[in-house]
Design a protein around this motif. Structure first.
Motif, PDB file in Angstrom:
ATOM      1  N   PRO A  60       0.823  -1.205   0.000  1.00  7.34           N
ATOM      2  CA  PRO A  60       0.000   0.000   0.000  1.00  7.34           C
ATOM      3  C   PRO A  60       0.860   1.260   0.000  1.00  7.34           C
ATOM      4  O   PRO A  60       1.995   1.262   0.488  1.00  7.34           O
ATOM      5  N   ASP A  61       0.295   2.331  -0.539  1.00  9.09           N
ATOM      6  CA  ASP A  61       0.958   3.638  -0.493  1.00  9.09           C
ATOM      7  C   ASP A  61       0.564   4.419   0.752  1.00  9.09           C
ATOM      8  O   ASP A  61       1.300   5.317   1.175  1.00  9.09           O
ATOM      9  N   LEU A  62      -0.597   4.091   1.321  1.00  5.57           N
ATOM     10  CA  LEU A  62      -1.129   4.805   2.475  1.00  5.57           C
ATOM     11  C   LEU A  62      -1.943   3.833   3.320  1.00  5.57           C
ATOM     12  O   LEU A  62      -2.656   2.991   2.778  1.00  5.57           O
ATOM     13  N   VAL A  63      -1.843   3.963   4.646  1.00  3.98           N
ATOM     14  CA  VAL A  63      -2.654   3.176   5.570  1.00  3.98           C
ATOM     15  C   VAL A  63      -3.635   4.108   6.269  1.00  3.98           C
ATOM     16  O   VAL A  63      -3.248   5.166   6.791  1.00  3.98           O
ATOM     17  N   VAL A  64      -4.908   3.733   6.275  1.00  6.95           N
ATOM     18  CA  VAL A  64      -5.941   4.459   7.030  1.00  6.95           C
ATOM     19  C   VAL A  64      -6.437   3.527   8.125  1.00  6.95           C
ATOM     20  O   VAL A  64      -6.984   2.461   7.844  1.00  6.95           O
ATOM     21  N   ASN A  65      -6.247   3.949   9.369  1.00  7.83           N
ATOM     22  CA  ASN A  65      -6.601   3.132  10.541  1.00  7.83           C
ATOM     23  C   ASN A  65      -7.741   3.827  11.268  1.00  7.83           C
ATOM     24  O   ASN A  65      -7.562   4.926  11.816  1.00  7.83           O
ATOM     25  N   THR A  66      -8.921   3.186  11.289  1.00  3.79           N
ATOM     26  CA  THR A  66     -10.094   3.828  11.883  1.00  3.79           C
ATOM     27  C   THR A  66     -10.430   3.322  13.287  1.00  3.79           C
ATOM     28  O   THR A  66     -11.579   3.357  13.710  1.00  3.79           O
ATOM     29  N   GLY A  83     -11.681  12.208   4.788  1.00  3.05           N
ATOM     30  CA  GLY A  83     -12.185  12.344   6.142  1.00  3.05           C
ATOM     31  C   GLY A  83     -12.159  10.987   6.829  1.00  3.05           C
ATOM     32  O   GLY A  83     -12.516   9.967   6.213  1.00  3.05           O
ATOM     33  N   VAL A  84     -11.728  10.960   8.094  1.00  4.20           N
ATOM     34  CA  VAL A  84     -11.529   9.699   8.807  1.00  4.20           C
ATOM     35  C   VAL A  84     -12.248   9.758  10.150  1.00  4.20           C
ATOM     36  O   VAL A  84     -12.042  10.671  10.944  1.00  4.20           O
ATOM     37  N   PHE A 127     -13.650   7.466   5.364  1.00  2.00           N
ATOM     38  CA  PHE A 127     -13.324   6.141   5.878  1.00  2.00           C
ATOM     39  C   PHE A 127     -13.859   6.008   7.300  1.00  2.00           C
ATOM     40  O   PHE A 127     -13.712   6.931   8.108  1.00  2.00           O
ATOM     41  N   ALA A 128     -14.448   4.838   7.628  1.00  5.00           N
ATOM     42  CA  ALA A 128     -15.011   4.615   8.959  1.00  5.00           C
ATOM     43  C   ALA A 128     -14.922   3.138   9.316  1.00  5.00           C
ATOM     44  O   ALA A 128     -14.644   2.276   8.471  1.00  5.00           O
ATOM     45  N   GLY A 129     -15.169   2.845  10.581  1.00  8.55           N
ATOM     46  CA  GLY A 129     -15.194   1.470  11.073  1.00  8.55           C
ATOM     47  C   GLY A 129     -16.348   1.302  12.046  1.00  8.55           C
ATOM     48  O   GLY A 129     -17.488   1.653  11.754  1.00  8.55           O
ATOM     49  N   HIS A 130     -16.071   0.718  13.225  1.00  6.32           N
ATOM     50  CA  HIS A 130     -16.984   0.664  14.364  1.00  6.32           C
ATOM     51  C   HIS A 130     -18.096  -0.364  14.251  1.00  6.32           C
ATOM     52  O   HIS A 130     -18.423  -1.045  15.233  1.00  6.32           O
ATOM     53  N   ASN A 134     -16.316   4.325   2.717  1.00  3.86           N
ATOM     54  CA  ASN A 134     -15.966   2.924   2.981  1.00  3.86           C
ATOM     55  C   ASN A 134     -16.059   2.662   4.473  1.00  3.86           C
ATOM     56  O   ASN A 134     -15.353   3.286   5.274  1.00  3.86           O
ATOM     57  N   VAL A 135     -16.961   1.751   4.855  1.00  3.96           N
ATOM     58  CA  VAL A 135     -17.115   1.335   6.247  1.00  3.96           C
ATOM     59  C   VAL A 135     -16.550  -0.068   6.376  1.00  3.96           C
ATOM     60  O   VAL A 135     -17.090  -1.017   5.805  1.00  3.96           O
ATOM     61  N   SER A 136     -15.453  -0.193   7.103  1.00  2.00           N
ATOM     62  CA  SER A 136     -14.824  -1.499   7.270  1.00  2.00           C
ATOM     63  C   SER A 136     -15.598  -2.348   8.266  1.00  2.00           C
ATOM     64  O   SER A 136     -15.993  -1.865   9.333  1.00  2.00           O
TER      65      SER A 136
END
Length: 313
Positions: free
Chosen positions: A81-87, A216-217, A238-241, A283-285
Motif C-alpha cells: 500500500p501507499d497509504l494506511v488508514v486506521n479507523t 475524512g476519517v 473512511f469509517a469502522g466501528h 468505505n465502512v470497514s
C-alpha cells in the motif's frame, strides 16, 4: 392411535437445535478466522494523477494471544500500500499493544493516518451480547471500564510508525509523490468528536492548495459526522466501528445492527454518502476482530480493504 404431533414437534425442535449448534461452531470456531481483503477502485484523484493504493484497517480489538490474526495482518504489507488508514479500536486487552506491534511492524515506513475508537482508551467489559441487537450500546462514561495505555498506543502509531494523528485534527501527507490532505475526529460513539474545531483548521490547511484531494476519517459513522465531513469538503470518507453487524443473515444486503445510526445497508463496504448537492464515496470497514467477550463472526468475515484511488473522469 397415538397422535404424531409430539413426535413432530420434538423432531422440529431437534432440527432447530442442531442448526443453532452448527451456526455457533461455524461463527465461533471457523469464520472469525477467515480473514479477507476487499478490493475497490475509487476515482477521486486529479486528472493525470498516478493511482494510490490505500489499505483501510479497523477494529482489530487485539489481544496478545491472537497470533493467527497478527500473522495475517502482518502479511498485508505484501499488498504494497501507499497509504494506511486506521479507523480505530486497535486494542481489546490491556496487553493488546504487544500483538498490535507484531501485526503493524511490517507497515513501518508507509505513510498512515489514525483515529481512536473507545477501545483505544478503555478495555472491553463483560456484557450480555444479546443487548447489542436491541440498539446502540451506551456511549456515556462507565466507571467499570478499565483504562488502557493510550499514550503508549499513540507513541507507537505516531512516533514509531510515523502515522498522522487525526483525532479532532487535520494534516497533510506526501503519498507516493502526491499530496493528500486529511482530517478526522475521535470516537463519535462516545461523544469525543469535536466537529466544531475542524472548519478553521481545514481552512488554514486548504489555503495552501485547495485542489489537493482530501479524505475524512472517523471511527463511528454517525450521520451527523458523515454530513459534516461532506460539508467540510471530504472527497472520500473512511469509517469502522460497525463490525459490519458481526452477525448477519447469509445473503442479506443489510446488517441486523450497526451500533450507530448509519443506514443498515451501509454498515459494511463501499457505498456513497449524499449531503445536499454533494455525494462522496464512503468505505465502512467490517473490521478485523471482535470483543474478547463476543468471539463470533457469522456471515460477516473479518476484513481489510485495499482501495485504489484513481484519477477522476
Amino acid at each position: 392411535m397415538a397422535s404424531s404431533a409430539p413426535r413432530t414437534a420434538l423432531t422440529a425442535l431437534g432440527a432447530v437445535g442442531a442448526v443453532g449448534v452448527a451456526a455457533a461452531i461455524w461463527g465461533i470456531g471457523i469464520e472469525r478466522y477467515l480473514f479477507t481483503v476487499r478490493f475497490h477502485e475509487v476515482p477521486i484523484l486529479p486528472a493525470g494523477a498516478a493511482p494510490l493504493r490505500v489499505l483501510h484497517l479497523s477494529d482489530a480489538h487485539m489481544a496478545p494471544w491472537q497470533r493467527r490474526k497478527q500473522q495475517w495482518m502482518a502479511a498485508l504489507a505484501e499488498l504494497e500500500p501507499d497509504l494506511v488508514v486506521n479507523t480505530g479500536d486497535n486494542i481489546g486487552h490491556e496487553h493488546g499493544l504487544r500483538g498490535l506491534r507484531r501485526a503493524f511492524d511490517p507497515l513501518h515506513g508507509i505513510p498512515g493516518v489514525f483515529v481512536h475508537g473507545s477501545n483505544d482508551h478503555v478495555a472491553p467489559s463483560p456484557r450480555n451480547p444479546f443487548k447489542y441487537f436491541v440498539g446502540p450500546s451506551k456511549g456515556g462514561a462507565d466507571r467499570s471500564w478499565e483504562p488502557l495505555d493510550t499514550q503508549a498506543l499513540d507513541g507507537y502509531l505516531a512516533e514509531e510508525l510515523g502515522w498522522l494523528d487525526l483525532n479532532n485534527a487535520v494534516g497533510a501527507l506526501e503519498v507516493a509523490g502526491q499530496r493528500i490532505d486529511a482530517f478526522g475526529v475521535s470516537d463519535a460513539h462516545r461523544g469525543w468528536d469535536r466537529l466544531d474545531v475542524l472548519p478553521d483548521l481545514i481552512e488554514e490547511l486548504r489555503d495552501e492548495d485547495p485542489a489537493v484531494p482530501m479524505i475524512g476519517v472517523t471511527h463511528a459513522p454517525y450521520r451527523r459526522v458523515l454530513d459534516d465531513f461532506v460539508d467540510l469538503g471530504a472527497d472520500m470518507i473512511f469509517a469502522g466501528h460497525t463490525h459490519g453487524g458481526q452477525v448477519r443473515i447469509p445473503g442479506s444486503p443489510a446488517a441486523l445492527v450497526a451500533n450507530c445510526d448509519i443506514p443498515l445497508r451501509q454498515a459494511r463496504g463501499l457505498s456513497r454518502w449524499t449531503r445536499l448537492d454533494r455525494t462522496v464515496p464512503l468505505n465502512v470497514s467490517a473490521g478485523l476482530g471482535h470483543s474478547i467477550y463476543a468471539p463470533v463472526r457469522f456471515a460477516c468475515r473479518p476484513e481489510a480493504s485495499l482501495i485504489t484511488l484513481t484519477a477522476a473522469g
